[in-house]
Design a protein around this motif. Structure first.
Motif, PDB file in Angstrom:
ATOM      1  N   ARG A 131      -5.699  -4.925  -4.047  1.00  0.00           N
ATOM      2  CA  ARG A 131      -4.813  -4.688  -3.290  1.00  0.00           C
ATOM      3  C   ARG A 131      -4.840  -3.677  -2.567  1.00  0.00           C
ATOM      4  NH1 ARG A 131      -0.060  -7.891  -4.077  1.00  0.00           N
ATOM      5  NH2 ARG A 131       0.690  -7.250  -2.092  1.00  0.00           N
ATOM      6  N   LYS A 132      -6.089  -2.868  -2.459  1.00  0.00           N
ATOM      7  CA  LYS A 132      -6.235  -1.506  -1.873  1.00  0.00           C
ATOM      8  C   LYS A 132      -6.096  -1.668  -0.356  1.00  0.00           C
ATOM      9  CE  LYS A 132     -11.278  -0.919  -1.429  1.00  0.00           C
ATOM     10  NZ  LYS A 132     -12.351  -0.253  -1.700  1.00  0.00           N
ATOM     11  N   LYS A 133      -6.301  -2.673   0.294  1.00  0.00           N
ATOM     12  CA  LYS A 133      -6.207  -2.693   1.882  1.00  0.00           C
ATOM     13  C   LYS A 133      -4.918  -3.007   2.274  1.00  0.00           C
ATOM     14  CE  LYS A 133     -10.659  -1.813   2.695  1.00  0.00           C
ATOM     15  NZ  LYS A 133     -10.862  -0.730   3.209  1.00  0.00           N
ATOM     16  N   ASP A 134      -3.914  -3.590   1.235  1.00  0.00           N
ATOM     17  CA  ASP A 134      -2.563  -3.944   1.493  1.00  0.00           C
ATOM     18  C   ASP A 134      -1.666  -2.836   1.973  1.00  0.00           C
ATOM     19  OD1 ASP A 134      -3.638  -6.465   1.058  1.00  0.00           O
ATOM     20  OD2 ASP A 134      -2.719  -6.867  -0.652  1.00  0.00           O
ATOM     21  N   LYS A 135      -0.566  -3.241   2.680  1.00  0.00           N
ATOM     22  CA  LYS A 135       0.160  -1.870   3.100  1.00  0.00           C
ATOM     23  C   LYS A 135       1.223  -1.721   2.025  1.00  0.00           C
ATOM     24  CE  LYS A 135       0.059  -2.719   7.918  1.00  0.00           C
ATOM     25  NZ  LYS A 135       0.810  -3.346   9.004  1.00  0.00           N
ATOM     26  N   PHE A 136       1.523  -0.450   2.012  1.00  0.00           N
ATOM     27  CA  PHE A 136       2.574  -0.106   0.733  1.00  0.00           C
ATOM     28  C   PHE A 136       3.909  -0.817   0.861  1.00  0.00           C
ATOM     29  CE2 PHE A 136       5.586   2.978  -0.725  1.00  0.00           C
ATOM     30  CZ  PHE A 136       5.352   3.070  -2.200  1.00  0.00           C
ATOM     31  N   LYS A 137       4.393  -0.923   2.016  1.00  0.00           N
ATOM     32  CA  LYS A 137       5.730  -1.713   1.916  1.00  0.00           C
ATOM     33  C   LYS A 137       5.498  -3.276   1.421  1.00  0.00           C
ATOM     34  CE  LYS A 137       5.146  -3.998   6.658  1.00  0.00           C
ATOM     35  NZ  LYS A 137       5.801  -4.402   7.983  1.00  0.00           N
ATOM     36  N   THR A 138       4.341  -3.770   1.323  1.00  0.00           N
ATOM     37  CA  THR A 138       4.238  -5.077   0.731  1.00  0.00           C
ATOM     38  C   THR A 138       4.563  -4.950  -0.781  1.00  0.00           C
ATOM     39  OG1 THR A 138       1.821  -5.342   0.869  1.00  0.00           O
ATOM     40  CG2 THR A 138       2.827  -5.903   2.721  1.00  0.00           C
ATOM     41  N   PHE A 139       4.199  -3.775  -1.348  1.00  0.00           N
ATOM     42  CA  PHE A 139       4.135  -3.818  -2.851  1.00  0.00           C
ATOM     43  C   PHE A 139       5.612  -3.902  -3.317  1.00  0.00           C
ATOM     44  CE2 PHE A 139       0.093  -1.068  -3.447  1.00  0.00           C
ATOM     45  CZ  PHE A 139      -0.809  -1.942  -2.869  1.00  0.00           C
ATOM     46  N   SER A 140       5.571  -4.564  -4.651  1.00  0.00           N
ATOM     47  CA  SER A 140       6.873  -4.804  -5.568  1.00  0.00           C
ATOM     48  C   SER A 140       6.933  -3.323  -6.003  1.00  0.00           C
ATOM     49  CB  SER A 140       6.588  -5.768  -6.493  1.00  0.00           C
ATOM     50  OG  SER A 140       5.376  -5.181  -7.585  1.00  0.00           O
ATOM     51  N   LEU A 141       8.141  -3.148  -6.742  1.00  0.00           N
ATOM     52  CA  LEU A 141       8.549  -1.761  -7.242  1.00  0.00           C
ATOM     53  C   LEU A 141       7.462  -1.377  -8.292  1.00  0.00           C
ATOM     54  CD1 LEU A 141      10.386   0.416  -7.599  1.00  0.00           C
ATOM     55  CD2 LEU A 141      11.869  -0.817  -9.077  1.00  0.00           C
ATOM     56  N   GLY A 142       7.094  -2.528  -9.008  1.00  0.00           N
ATOM     57  CA  GLY A 142       6.166  -2.016 -10.203  1.00  0.00           C
ATOM     58  C   GLY A 142       4.855  -1.609  -9.717  1.00  0.00           C
ATOM     59  N   MET A 143       4.414  -2.332  -8.548  1.00  0.00           N
ATOM     60  CA  MET A 143       3.078  -2.099  -7.766  1.00  0.00           C
ATOM     61  C   MET A 143       3.201  -0.440  -7.518  1.00  0.00           C
ATOM     62  SD  MET A 143       2.260  -5.776  -6.222  1.00  0.00           S
ATOM     63  CE  MET A 143       0.752  -5.027  -5.427  1.00  0.00           C
ATOM     64  N   LYS A 144       4.369  -0.313  -6.488  1.00  0.00           N
ATOM     65  CA  LYS A 144       4.575   1.115  -6.154  1.00  0.00           C
ATOM     66  C   LYS A 144       4.386   2.097  -7.298  1.00  0.00           C
ATOM     67  CE  LYS A 144       7.315  -0.489  -2.323  1.00  0.00           C
ATOM     68  NZ  LYS A 144       8.687  -0.416  -1.580  1.00  0.00           N
ATOM     69  N   GLN A 145       5.134   1.885  -8.435  1.00  0.00           N
ATOM     70  CA  GLN A 145       5.022   2.963  -9.405  1.00  0.00           C
ATOM     71  C   GLN A 145       3.283   3.140  -9.993  1.00  0.00           C
ATOM     72  OE1 GLN A 145       7.023   4.761 -10.221  1.00  0.00           O
ATOM     73  NE2 GLN A 145       7.135   5.244 -12.463  1.00  0.00           N
ATOM     74  N   ARG A 146       2.687   1.777 -10.036  1.00  0.00           N
ATOM     75  CA  ARG A 146       1.447   1.878 -10.347  1.00  0.00           C
ATOM     76  C   ARG A 146       0.662   2.602  -9.675  1.00  0.00           C
ATOM     77  NH1 ARG A 146       1.270  -4.365 -11.184  1.00  0.00           N
ATOM     78  NH2 ARG A 146      -0.870  -4.097 -10.763  1.00  0.00           N
ATOM     79  N   LEU A 147       0.920   2.593  -7.996  1.00  0.00           N
ATOM     80  CA  LEU A 147       0.147   3.293  -7.074  1.00  0.00           C
ATOM     81  C   LEU A 147       0.374   4.786  -7.475  1.00  0.00           C
ATOM     82  CD1 LEU A 147      -1.739   3.258  -4.776  1.00  0.00           C
ATOM     83  CD2 LEU A 147       0.385   3.002  -3.164  1.00  0.00           C
ATOM     84  N   ALA A 148       1.606   5.201  -7.733  1.00  0.00           N
ATOM     85  CA  ALA A 148       1.934   6.499  -7.906  1.00  0.00           C
ATOM     86  C   ALA A 148       1.139   6.968  -9.312  1.00  0.00           C
ATOM     87  CB  ALA A 148       3.463   6.758  -8.238  1.00  0.00           C
ATOM     88  N   ILE A 149       1.135   6.088 -10.253  1.00  0.00           N
ATOM     89  CA  ILE A 149       0.272   6.739 -11.287  1.00  0.00           C
ATOM     90  C   ILE A 149      -1.426   6.877 -10.982  1.00  0.00           C
ATOM     91  CG2 ILE A 149      -0.632   5.907 -13.652  1.00  0.00           C
ATOM     92  CD1 ILE A 149       1.937   4.395 -14.054  1.00  0.00           C
ATOM     93  N   ALA A 150      -1.743   6.077 -10.161  1.00  0.00           N
ATOM     94  CA  ALA A 150      -3.027   6.247  -9.525  1.00  0.00           C
ATOM     95  C   ALA A 150      -3.340   7.423  -8.859  1.00  0.00           C
ATOM     96  CB  ALA A 150      -3.288   5.124  -8.745  1.00  0.00           C
TER      97      ALA A 150
END
Length: 310
Positions: A131-150
């Motif tokens: 999902r690296k090419k996808d916009k942040f606004k399309t992410f679920s809350l869990g995906m946003k949290q996982r991106l923060a961990i990244a």
């Protein structure tokens, strides 16, 4: 079953906290002390308002302590060089909504001075590489949290600090974060998690520091949180005779009937296996239709700790 267990190979202290105190209008953190050993997962456990976030703020030098000291990697306080060894998520993820996950991480890498070559690696760790090419606004809350961990992993930290990493997530999101934390821990990274969720601490952490109203009431291994030896659940055709026999054995601190199940709590100075108990009862002519040895849940142990420290 806990996802990560204590590894006795690692004994070096990456953090040592000594008598740390913070007063605002009231005492928020009161004279707490604990150590964090390399390669383990530590939980800072307590309800909202117990001082978890304030403790993290002091350890990261965003909040000035009233008194006390701490040592990262044997060095007093938290200077810029020390911060390079730490990855932290203390607040809600703050990314550009119309930029992709990859572009957001490129911005973070530039700010941190870390190579962009690590972006695919950390995205793969948090299961977002596809999902690296996808916009942040399309992410679920869990995906946003996982991106923060990244983003916190970009500088290849020795220590990862997470403040309520599963807060607000659905069950699937919680499981995903739990699995990611376990995989990061296997890389030898020391992890410190603040949480008010007892179940999460029990499943994820090897060690726990329990806070109550700013006071540390326990610090140590999760599985040694109390001296509790556990208890047996038993059932027989004649529970009245079984109850009497268990009391006569004097192996138990208490024996009680809960419906058609009898619970026998093992004394702290006793060591009793299920097979030994079954044999002893069979010698008395008592044959069990149910026998299970269990440990008190972390929740029950936590509640007992809080009660005993009132």
């Amino acid at each position: 079953m806990r996802l990560f267990r204590y590894n006795s190979i690692y004994m070096e202290k990456v953090l040592s906290v000594k008598n740390l105190t913070k007063k605002f209008k009231r005492v928020v953190v009161n004279n707490i002390s604990f150590d964090v050993e390399r390669g383990n997962v530590y939980g800072l456990l307590g309800p909202n308002g117990s001082g978890k976030s304030t403790t993290f703020g002091m350890l990261l030098s965003t909040i000035n302590p009233t008194s006390g000291d701490w040592f990262w990697f044997g060095k007093k306080g938290t200077d810029p060089e020390t911060l390079k060894k730490i990855g932290a998520i203390i607040e809600q993820p703050n990314f550009y909504p119309y930029l992709s996950a990859e572009t957001n991480l490129k911005i973070v890498a530039e700010i941190k001075g870390t190579p962009v070559s690590r972006i695919d690696e950390v995205l793969n760790t948090v299961k977002l590489l596809d999902r690296k090419k996808d916009k942040f606004k399309t992410f679920s809350l869990g995906m946003k949290q996982r991106l923060a961990i990244a983003s916190a992993l970009l500088n290849n930290p020795e220590v990862l600090i997470l403040d309520e990493p599963t807060n607000g997530l659905d069950p699937e999101g919680i499981i995903q974060i739990r699995e990611i934390i376990a995989s990061i821990a296997k890389q030898g990274i020391t992890i410190i998690i603040a949480s008010h969720l007892l179940d999460e601490i029990e499943k994820i952490c090897s060690h726990v520091i329990v806070l109550k109203e700013g006071n540390s009431i326990y610090s140590g291994r999760v599985d040694e949180m109390t001296n509790n030896q556990g208890f047996f659940e038993l059932k027989a055709d004649q529970n009245t005779i079984l109850l009497s026999a268990l009391e006569d054995l004097q192996w138990f601190s208490s024996v009680s009937a809960e419906g058609d199940i009898i619970k026998a709590y093992i004394r702290d100075d006793a060591s009793v296996s299920a097979s030994a108990l079954n044999q002893k009862l069979a010698e008395k002519g008592i044959y069990l239709s149910h026998l299970a040895k269990k440990k008190k849940s972390l929740e029950n142990q936590f509640l007992e700790l809080v009660k005993n420290n009132n």
